[in-house]
Design a protein around this motif. Sequence first.
Motif, mmCIF file in Angstrom:
data_model
loop_
_atom_site.group_PDB
_atom_site.id
_atom_site.type_symbol
_atom_site.label_atom_id
_atom_site.label_comp_id
_atom_site.label_asym_id
_atom_site.label_seq_id
_atom_site.Cartn_x
_atom_site.Cartn_y
_atom_site.Cartn_z
ATOM 1 N N VAL A 49 0.830 -1.212 0.000
ATOM 2 C CA VAL A 49 0.000 0.000 0.000
ATOM 3 C C VAL A 49 0.864 1.263 0.000
ATOM 4 O O VAL A 49 0.410 2.316 -0.451
ATOM 5 C CB VAL A 49 -1.017 0.032 1.160
ATOM 6 C CG1 VAL A 49 -2.089 -1.019 0.970
ATOM 7 C CG2 VAL A 49 -0.351 -0.122 2.498
ATOM 8 N N ALA A 91 1.205 3.194 -3.326
ATOM 9 C CA ALA A 91 0.000 3.796 -3.916
ATOM 10 C C ALA A 91 0.291 5.002 -4.810
ATOM 11 O O ALA A 91 -0.280 5.089 -5.908
ATOM 12 C CB ALA A 91 -1.013 4.149 -2.826
ATOM 13 N N VAL A 124 -9.156 4.897 -10.932
ATOM 14 C CA VAL A 124 -8.337 5.095 -9.738
ATOM 15 C C VAL A 124 -7.704 6.476 -9.900
ATOM 16 O O VAL A 124 -6.778 6.644 -10.687
ATOM 17 C CB VAL A 124 -7.279 3.981 -9.597
ATOM 18 C CG1 VAL A 124 -6.336 4.265 -8.441
ATOM 19 C CG2 VAL A 124 -7.961 2.629 -9.430
ATOM 20 N N GLU A 171 -5.796 7.343 -2.153
ATOM 21 C CA GLU A 171 -6.658 6.449 -1.354
ATOM 22 C C GLU A 171 -7.282 5.372 -2.224
ATOM 23 O O GLU A 171 -7.364 4.206 -1.817
ATOM 24 C CB GLU A 171 -7.735 7.244 -0.610
ATOM 25 C CG GLU A 171 -7.213 8.031 0.566
ATOM 26 C CD GLU A 171 -6.429 7.181 1.567
ATOM 27 O OE1 GLU A 171 -6.909 6.103 1.962
ATOM 28 O OE2 GLU A 171 -5.318 7.594 1.940
ATOM 29 N N GLN A 172 -7.721 5.724 -3.419
ATOM 30 C CA GLN A 172 -8.270 4.722 -4.337
ATOM 31 C C GLN A 172 -7.186 3.745 -4.780
ATOM 32 O O GLN A 172 -7.456 2.546 -4.933
ATOM 33 C CB GLN A 172 -8.906 5.400 -5.552
ATOM 34 C CG GLN A 172 -10.199 6.119 -5.235
ATOM 35 C CD GLN A 172 -10.726 6.923 -6.414
ATOM 36 O OE1 GLN A 172 -9.973 7.380 -7.271
ATOM 37 N NE2 GLN A 172 -12.049 7.106 -6.446
ATOM 38 N N LYS A 219 -4.594 2.840 -2.954
ATOM 39 C CA LYS A 219 -4.389 1.946 -1.804
ATOM 40 C C LYS A 219 -5.446 0.852 -1.786
ATOM 41 O O LYS A 219 -5.136 -0.332 -1.574
ATOM 42 C CB LYS A 219 -4.431 2.736 -0.494
ATOM 43 C CG LYS A 219 -3.208 3.566 -0.244
ATOM 44 C CD LYS A 219 -3.321 4.323 1.080
ATOM 45 C CE LYS A 219 -2.097 5.183 1.308
ATOM 46 N NZ LYS A 219 -2.183 5.963 2.559
ATOM 47 N N SER A 220 -6.676 1.229 -2.015
ATOM 48 C CA SER A 220 -7.767 0.258 -2.043
ATOM 49 C C SER A 220 -7.583 -0.742 -3.190
ATOM 50 O O SER A 220 -7.794 -1.944 -3.024
ATOM 51 C CB SER A 220 -9.103 0.996 -2.185
ATOM 52 O OG SER A 220 -10.168 0.094 -2.238
ATOM 53 N N TYR A 221 -7.186 -0.241 -4.355
ATOM 54 C CA TYR A 221 -6.933 -1.106 -5.507
ATOM 55 C C TYR A 221 -5.843 -2.128 -5.172
ATOM 56 O O TYR A 221 -5.971 -3.315 -5.475
ATOM 57 C CB TYR A 221 -6.524 -0.261 -6.717
ATOM 58 C CG TYR A 221 -6.324 -1.076 -7.968
ATOM 59 C CD1 TYR A 221 -7.390 -1.353 -8.813
ATOM 60 C CD2 TYR A 221 -5.077 -1.585 -8.314
ATOM 61 C CE1 TYR A 221 -7.214 -2.118 -9.968
ATOM 62 C CE2 TYR A 221 -4.892 -2.341 -9.449
ATOM 63 C CZ TYR A 221 -5.968 -2.608 -10.276
ATOM 64 O OH TYR A 221 -5.796 -3.365 -11.400
ATOM 65 N N GLN A 255 -4.937 -3.222 -2.196
ATOM 66 C CA GLN A 255 -5.444 -4.180 -1.207
ATOM 67 C C GLN A 255 -6.364 -5.212 -1.844
ATOM 68 O O GLN A 255 -6.284 -6.403 -1.527
ATOM 69 C CB GLN A 255 -6.190 -3.438 -0.093
ATOM 70 C CG GLN A 255 -5.267 -2.652 0.803
ATOM 71 C CD GLN A 255 -6.007 -1.709 1.728
ATOM 72 O OE1 GLN A 255 -7.096 -1.235 1.433
ATOM 73 N NE2 GLN A 255 -5.398 -1.425 2.873
ATOM 74 N N ASN A 256 -7.229 -4.778 -2.748
ATOM 75 C CA ASN A 256 -8.229 -5.669 -3.343
ATOM 76 C C ASN A 256 -7.717 -6.476 -4.526
ATOM 77 O O ASN A 256 -8.395 -7.407 -4.963
ATOM 78 C CB ASN A 256 -9.459 -4.867 -3.777
ATOM 79 C CG ASN A 256 -10.165 -4.238 -2.608
ATOM 80 O OD1 ASN A 256 -10.193 -4.791 -1.518
ATOM 81 N ND2 ASN A 256 -10.721 -3.058 -2.829
#
Length: 170
Positions: free
Chosen positions: A16, A19, A40, A44-45, A47-49, A51-52
């Motif tokens: 992360v 990012a 993205v 923050e988006q 980081k989420s990408y 993680q997922n």
Amino acid sequence: MQIAETNRLIFSKITVDDAPFILELMNSPGWIKYIGDRNVKTVEQAKSYIQNNQLKCYEDFDFGYYKVQLKSENLKPIGSFGLLKRDTLDHVDIGFSLLPGYEGLGYGFEGASQLMVLAKDTFNIKTVCAITLPENQASIHLLEKLGLSYQKRIKPFDNGEELLLFVKNL
């Protein structure tokens, strides 16, 4: 965590903390044109990408996409190369993307060649495939240089877009 290296490149797992780099890469012209806009647009988006997608891949398959850093530029991240098991493809998919200033300098072949070695020797993958848009001539050339052979046109995703499928037994 370093996974591999070549004469000029270091491969590391994406975290992360990467990012800002992933955000830059995913919004580069080549990514948007040939991979597609993943919407993205913020750190923050990104980081989420990560993680997922990336972190989930490492957890599920022990492999995934890796940050590629340039040794000669103080380990500057210049791209992402990886292996992905998609439900819509029979084999593990190899993929790669470089920031615009690093395309056409041999990093694609150097990095993707190392990725093929990882696929075979570290992850015991027997066959790799790749998908690309018919107009992505640079990617097609690189896949052929790596020894992948064109198989057929496919529509692996819900958007119905036709892609070229390449395959190589390792």
